[in-house]
Design a protein around this motif. Sequence first.
Motif, mmCIF file in Angstrom:
data_model
loop_
_atom_site.group_PDB
_atom_site.id
_atom_site.type_symbol
_atom_site.label_atom_id
_atom_site.label_comp_id
_atom_site.label_asym_id
_atom_site.label_seq_id
_atom_site.Cartn_x
_atom_site.Cartn_y
_atom_site.Cartn_z
ATOM 1 N N ALA A 260 -9.457 -4.067 -1.830
ATOM 2 C CA ALA A 260 -9.421 -3.412 -0.522
ATOM 3 C C ALA A 260 -7.998 -2.931 -0.294
ATOM 4 C CB ALA A 260 -9.854 -4.363 0.587
ATOM 5 N N ASP A 261 -7.834 -1.929 0.536
ATOM 6 C CA ASP A 261 -6.545 -1.272 0.741
ATOM 7 C C ASP A 261 -5.449 -2.273 1.108
ATOM 8 O OD1 ASP A 261 -4.684 0.774 1.049
ATOM 9 O OD2 ASP A 261 -5.188 1.068 3.157
ATOM 10 N N ASN A 262 -4.299 -2.147 0.391
ATOM 11 C CA ASN A 262 -3.124 -2.994 0.626
ATOM 12 C C ASN A 262 -3.473 -4.479 0.587
ATOM 13 O OD1 ASN A 262 -1.589 -0.710 0.812
ATOM 14 N ND2 ASN A 262 -0.825 -1.106 2.866
ATOM 15 N N SER A 263 -4.196 -4.867 -0.450
ATOM 16 C CA SER A 263 -4.594 -6.262 -0.579
ATOM 17 C C SER A 263 -3.421 -7.121 -1.031
ATOM 18 C CB SER A 263 -5.763 -6.393 -1.550
ATOM 19 O OG SER A 263 -5.427 -5.889 -2.823
ATOM 20 N N TRP A 264 -3.502 -8.392 -0.673
ATOM 21 C CA TRP A 264 -2.546 -9.414 -1.112
ATOM 22 C C TRP A 264 -3.342 -10.677 -1.399
ATOM 23 C CZ3 TRP A 264 -1.474 -13.572 2.440
ATOM 24 C CH2 TRP A 264 -2.035 -13.410 3.713
ATOM 25 N N SER A 265 -2.681 -11.770 -1.741
ATOM 26 C CA SER A 265 -3.424 -12.944 -2.199
ATOM 27 C C SER A 265 -4.358 -13.511 -1.141
ATOM 28 C CB SER A 265 -2.451 -14.032 -2.666
ATOM 29 O OG SER A 265 -1.583 -14.422 -1.603
ATOM 30 N N GLY A 266 -4.021 -13.319 0.141
ATOM 31 C CA GLY A 266 -4.812 -13.927 1.190
ATOM 32 C C GLY A 266 -5.568 -12.970 2.085
ATOM 33 N N GLY A 267 -5.603 -11.680 1.743
ATOM 34 C CA GLY A 267 -6.300 -10.731 2.606
ATOM 35 C C GLY A 267 -5.959 -9.304 2.246
ATOM 36 N N ALA A 268 -6.225 -8.387 3.172
ATOM 37 C CA ALA A 268 -5.955 -6.969 2.949
ATOM 38 C C ALA A 268 -5.931 -6.253 4.293
ATOM 39 C CB ALA A 268 -7.016 -6.342 2.039
ATOM 40 N N VAL A 269 -5.220 -5.138 4.336
ATOM 41 C CA VAL A 269 -5.228 -4.308 5.534
ATOM 42 C C VAL A 269 -6.649 -3.863 5.849
ATOM 43 C CG1 VAL A 269 -4.499 -2.072 6.466
ATOM 44 C CG2 VAL A 269 -2.844 -3.550 5.306
ATOM 45 N N ASN A 270 -7.406 -3.514 4.792
ATOM 46 C CA ASN A 270 -8.762 -3.029 4.965
ATOM 47 C C ASN A 270 -9.784 -4.168 4.829
ATOM 48 O OD1 ASN A 270 -10.741 -1.081 5.447
ATOM 49 N ND2 ASN A 270 -10.964 -0.575 3.287
ATOM 50 N N HIS A 271 -9.464 -5.308 5.412
ATOM 51 C CA HIS A 271 -10.434 -6.413 5.453
ATOM 52 C C HIS A 271 -10.297 -7.143 6.769
ATOM 53 C CE1 HIS A 271 -13.068 -9.633 4.096
ATOM 54 N NE2 HIS A 271 -12.200 -10.484 4.624
ATOM 55 N N ALA A 389 4.411 8.485 6.320
ATOM 56 C CA ALA A 389 4.184 7.105 6.735
ATOM 57 C C ALA A 389 2.710 6.742 6.636
ATOM 58 C CB ALA A 389 4.696 6.899 8.162
ATOM 59 N N LYS A 390 1.832 7.687 6.973
ATOM 60 C CA LYS A 390 0.388 7.445 6.865
ATOM 61 C C LYS A 390 -0.014 7.232 5.411
ATOM 62 C CE LYS A 390 -4.129 9.545 7.858
ATOM 63 N NZ LYS A 390 -4.835 10.734 8.406
ATOM 64 N N LEU A 391 0.522 8.066 4.528
ATOM 65 C CA LEU A 391 0.210 7.947 3.104
ATOM 66 C C LEU A 391 0.648 6.596 2.564
ATOM 67 C CD1 LEU A 391 -0.773 9.413 0.495
ATOM 68 C CD2 LEU A 391 1.575 10.150 0.182
ATOM 69 N N LEU A 392 1.794 6.126 3.011
ATOM 70 C CA LEU A 392 2.352 4.872 2.531
ATOM 71 C C LEU A 392 1.840 3.664 3.303
ATOM 72 C CD1 LEU A 392 6.067 5.964 1.976
ATOM 73 C CD2 LEU A 392 4.195 5.961 0.333
ATOM 74 N N GLY A 393 1.060 3.894 4.353
ATOM 75 C CA GLY A 393 0.552 2.790 5.149
ATOM 76 C C GLY A 393 1.613 2.136 5.995
ATOM 77 N N LEU A 394 2.546 2.931 6.519
ATOM 78 C CA LEU A 394 3.673 2.420 7.296
ATOM 79 C C LEU A 394 3.542 2.797 8.757
ATOM 80 C CD1 LEU A 394 6.563 3.428 4.876
ATOM 81 C CD2 LEU A 394 5.412 1.237 5.035
ATOM 82 N N PRO A 395 4.287 2.123 9.628
ATOM 83 C CA PRO A 395 4.327 2.558 11.026
ATOM 84 C C PRO A 395 4.796 4.002 11.125
ATOM 85 C CG PRO A 395 5.373 0.413 10.767
ATOM 86 C CD PRO A 395 5.113 0.939 9.391
ATOM 87 N N GLN A 396 4.080 4.840 11.849
ATOM 88 C CA GLN A 396 4.371 6.269 11.837
ATOM 89 C C GLN A 396 5.576 6.652 12.692
ATOM 90 O OE1 GLN A 396 0.991 8.933 11.820
ATOM 91 N NE2 GLN A 396 -0.335 7.319 11.033
#
Length: 555
Positions: A260-271, A389-396
């Motif tokens: 899922a988008d921007n996932s890490w060991s314990g979750g994801a932005v898109n979860h 910022a949107k492409l990189l998933g950052l605060p705009q």
Amino acid sequence: MTSRFRSTNSGDALNSRAPRRRTVVKAAAATAVLAAPLAAALPARATEAPAFLHGVASGDPLPDGILLWTRVTPGSQAIPGSGLGPDTEVSWTVAKDKAFTTIVAKGSTIATAASDHTVKADIRGLQPATDYWFRFSAGGTESPVARTRTTPAADASVAGLRFGVVSCANWEAGYFSAYRHLAARNDLDAWLHLGDYIYEYKSGEYGTRGTVVRPHAPANEILTLADYRTRHGRYKTDPDLQALHHKAPVVAIWDDHEFADNSWSGGAVNHTEGAEGAWSDRQTAAKQAYFEWMPVRPAIAGTTYRRLRFGKLADLALLDLRSFRSQQASTASGSVDDPDRTITGRAQLDWLKSGLKSSDTTWRLVGNSVMISPFAVGSLSADLLKPLAKLLGLPQEGIALNTDQWDGYTDDRRELLAHLRSNAIRNTVFLTGDIHMAWANDVPVDAGTYPLSPSAATEFVVTSMTSDNLDDIVKVPEGVVSAVASPVIRAANRHVHWVDTDRHGYGVLDITADRAQMDYYVLSDRTNPNATSSWARSYRTRSGTQTVERTYDPV
């Protein structure tokens, strides 16, 4: 068959509990008298001949072996993710010639619904640096014939290597013409997929400039094992993807969208925990489907970090930057400089450092899913800063780094680059995807003082095959944004030799003892299934320099 080769038994290679061929034959004989009346009583689809609808593939080549893959469809009800369909015996044959007159290995296994009817065979006993052809068969049906290639012997002197390099293949955003053009070359030792082989979004959520070029399946965001299997199955029906899998072995790592988008060991932005189930369950399902559907050997269970060697010329360390990483930095999760935060995990970073130090090859390649070079945004105008910022998933409102990349985990990067410098480890080249732009970078020890600070390595970043990049988000003609943004990005990042923010394509990496060169190719139109390909630029790093320079001809 000579003594150099041995058959790979399905029980040894895949599953110790799977029935051996002899057992299957005995069972078939014992029930033969029932076959006709049962067939007459069952629906017509149950007596269909098996089919190989998803092609065949090979991957993770070794000097003496190769991993083979296919998926058999035993009947129309046995679609990917369905959990339906009978156990089916699948045989494989490996030969030294396309006509299969010199067979060097054969064997069989049972494909079951428990593994989504996918099949892997880890063939050993082959000769180094040799082309082989293979095919599968089931119930009288043969699969397409595919070519693969073993790697050179570990101590072999190798004049050159050539790899295709791709990332970020979003089905709904366009066609996979990059795969077709790489398949047409006929000169690849292997091809590297640096992540985002599939995308997890629901249909329509992430197309091309807001438009779906071709719908994927399932239509919902993928969450369950059945969902991930179905999505992998849809991707494997693409004819251009099949064509490349039929021409050369793949070496693949995953990035976030396999989960899922921007996932890490314990979750994801898109979860969303709870509403979309538990992250641990979703991650487990995604990994199971990935290893079922990809010709990848997990060197350590549940991860894609591993190392391959190509004679004395190069070794390739492949990273898993999703399974062990800390959550991306934010006000709540800590600073990018926090030494307790990691992108690799301690064990993987130690493994990488140890391998780089002990390597005796001319080149040390690192398959790296997110950019390691520092990246400051610079003084972009608001109309470009917000889309970036949107492409990189950052605060705009703007920020000078991408916390999903190594920029968000500076302590790990500092430790790794210091290790390269203090041990005089030369010729380290990071091969990267993810960012949907093409880059050619030096990797400075201290970007703030570069070029006074030395460069510890170099990095070639390939753009997306189809996923939106900066001009797509702004919705302007191709090249307009890059003409404005590229000079500003380079001015703020003096270690960046080139960045193309707008075009889609792929790379071809060519390595000799003297240099590693990346040729960047671009596609005419990702929405056209017959898109043409053209060479855009080339950059190389000469042996011993740790810096990138432009060269004006592709290899």
